[in-house]
Design an enzyme around this catalytic site. Structure first.
Site, PDB file in Angstrom:
ATOM      1  N   LYS A  54       0.834  -1.206   0.000  1.00  0.00           N
ATOM      2  CA  LYS A  54       0.000   0.000   0.000  1.00  0.00           C
ATOM      3  C   LYS A  54       0.864   1.250   0.000  1.00  0.00           C
ATOM      4  CE  LYS A  54      -3.842  -2.450   2.164  1.00  0.00           C
ATOM      5  NZ  LYS A  54      -4.511  -2.853   3.417  1.00  0.00           N
ATOM      6  N   GLN A  98      -3.994  -1.513   9.707  1.00  0.00           N
ATOM      7  CA  GLN A  98      -3.970  -2.831   9.057  1.00  0.00           C
ATOM      8  C   GLN A  98      -4.578  -3.868  10.004  1.00  0.00           C
ATOM      9  OE1 GLN A  98      -2.962  -3.540   5.865  1.00  0.00           O
ATOM     10  NE2 GLN A  98      -3.695  -5.618   6.244  1.00  0.00           N
ATOM     11  N   ASP A 121     -10.197   3.920   4.874  1.00  0.00           N
ATOM     12  CA  ASP A 121     -10.345   2.478   4.680  1.00  0.00           C
ATOM     13  C   ASP A 121     -11.786   2.034   4.999  1.00  0.00           C
ATOM     14  OD1 ASP A 121      -9.173   0.040   3.910  1.00  0.00           O
ATOM     15  OD2 ASP A 121      -8.711  -0.517   5.979  1.00  0.00           O
TER      16      ASP A 121
END
Lengths: 282, 282
Positions: A54, A98, A121
């Site tokens: 990413k 994450q 996200d």
């Protein structure tokens, strides 16, 4: 007859090019690039790989990134404190935690510590409700990416029967709600579903999102249906039995190269959008 | 064969008796009763009737109520300000904003001004996500009441096919998510669904929640299915064609006397629960 392959890599490449242009414009106007903070807790090798990937994609489109790596012993309070700090930091536009986080950490509490306007996200309950109610906000990246891919291939959704296999908070449930917001008739299946084969057979659009290799058998696919495989299991195996499904489907995503690239493309686009809003440009 | 009637009035009466006991206990310990603030904007006669009914039920179980009535010309900012004030008022335990509000008011902004710990009607996005993710919080009252009614009649849900007709933010979507959280395989239908009859025919449990008189025809009901009619249209007509559905269903709710009483029972129970939490008893 063999299905047309939905080429996520190619669709994502176009999306990334648009984001890169947006980012150039932003950087010229604001005097700094958009910044994504990535937060990684613990030593899971796959998570390290994902975060690295990413960050490298960020760099390619001109988005800056700030990396925070925390030991596996980090407490919920420590993680929440860090995320609250990043939420209040004007130099950070988007925040990615994450997941999965280590088992002793309250993942929901951590997610909720991310300010909704930096939740690029799409993991907060506020983002979830925004997806459900069609309010302004960020989509969970994989569900949002799946919708983009369906749109890129002009898949009609209103009135069609969509079946989502899996009901996780950041994948199955949001994709079901996004499909519903687009006027599909949506069925949610899961491990307790009595006759999965029968339900999948009804679907004009199937989204497999459980993380069980080849759970969805090719023979269940209605001829001509659209098959989206959001699974990614060891050995590049999806949640759909690809070889046989491909013989029946009208459109199908490959694994890899289908949903995965779209997920990252949406993350970066949402980071650019967050930066614009944070800078008062949007 | 005729269906067994699911007697919401009787189930709600038991629930209200339990709440009354809880309220007596709370009042004895805290020195004041739980308090529900009801907020009504405008002159809609039906809304006035609903609020009056809710206040009278509060009184019957010993819950105090505070009534705020605002003119139809109230702005979003004024309403948001009032709801924020009630959210911060330690003498108020629960807040109910009667909907619909007048068209010029941003209903979502108003709902979001209610503090989640006082959202006893379950209308905030936070409550929505709590229902979706199984987090602590308050349920929307009609969806939560429907689940209670199904439980009172021991309706099995895991693995069964549930079909929800309607997708509103406070009824269709939350009831679908609650059924999903209880391991049903859930399908959401709506005005764009191509063949509603066919979808309803698959259902072991049907929830009709659209507000269109007798939209769900009796002949669509699978023999032995459970039929929950959350519609309430003029003339005591539900969303289900009751007389014919009753000949096929295994269990069916009447209109009135089915879902309606459960909705109020849940509102009062959640108000008692909010009061206990606000007083530090829970």
């Amino acid at each position: 007859m063999s299905a047309l392959i939905m080429d996520g890599t190619s669709v994502a490449t176009s999306a990334l090019a648009e984001t890169a242009e947006r980012v150039r414009d932003f950087t010229a106007r604001v005097g700094r690039p958009p910044v994504l903070a990535t937060v990684l807790v613990g030593d899971d090798p796959a998570s390290h790989t994902y975060v690295r990937m990413k960050r490298s994609r960020c760099a390619r489109v001109g988005i800056g990134s700030r990396s925070v790596e925390l030991p596996a012993t980090t407490t919920t309070a420590e993680l929440v404190g860090l995320l609250a700090e990043l939420s209040g930091d004007p130099a950070v536009d988007g925040i990615l935690l994450q997941h999965p986080v280590p088992g002793h950490v309250d993942e929901r509490a951590a997610f909720e510590a991310i300010a909704p306007h930096k939740d690029v996200d799409g993991v907060t309950t506020r983002s979830f409700a925004a997806m459900a109610f069609g309010l302004p906000g960020f989509a969970s990246c994989t569900p949002g990416g799946i919708l983009r891919l369906l749109d890129a291939y002009d898949v009609p959704l209103p009135g069609r029967r969509a079946v989502v296999v899996g009901r996780s908070p950041i994948l199955g449930k949001p994709v079901a709600l996004l499909l519903l917001a687009r006027d599909a008739t949506v069925t949610c299946c899961h491990s307790k579903t009595a006759d999965l084969a029968e339900v999948v057979r009804e679907a004009d659009v199937v989204v497999a999102a459980v993380g069980r290799p080849e759970l969805v058998r090719g023979e269940w696919v209605k001829p001509g249906a659209v098959v989206v495989d959001a699974g990614y299991n060891p050995g590049n195996v999806g949640d759909v039995e690809h070889a046989t499904a491909r013989e029946r489907a009208g459109l199908i995503t490959p694994v890899p190269g289908g949903v995965g690239p779209m997920t990252i493309a949406l993350l970066l686009e949402q980071t650019a959008r967050a930066a614009e809003a944070n800078a008062g440009l949007a």
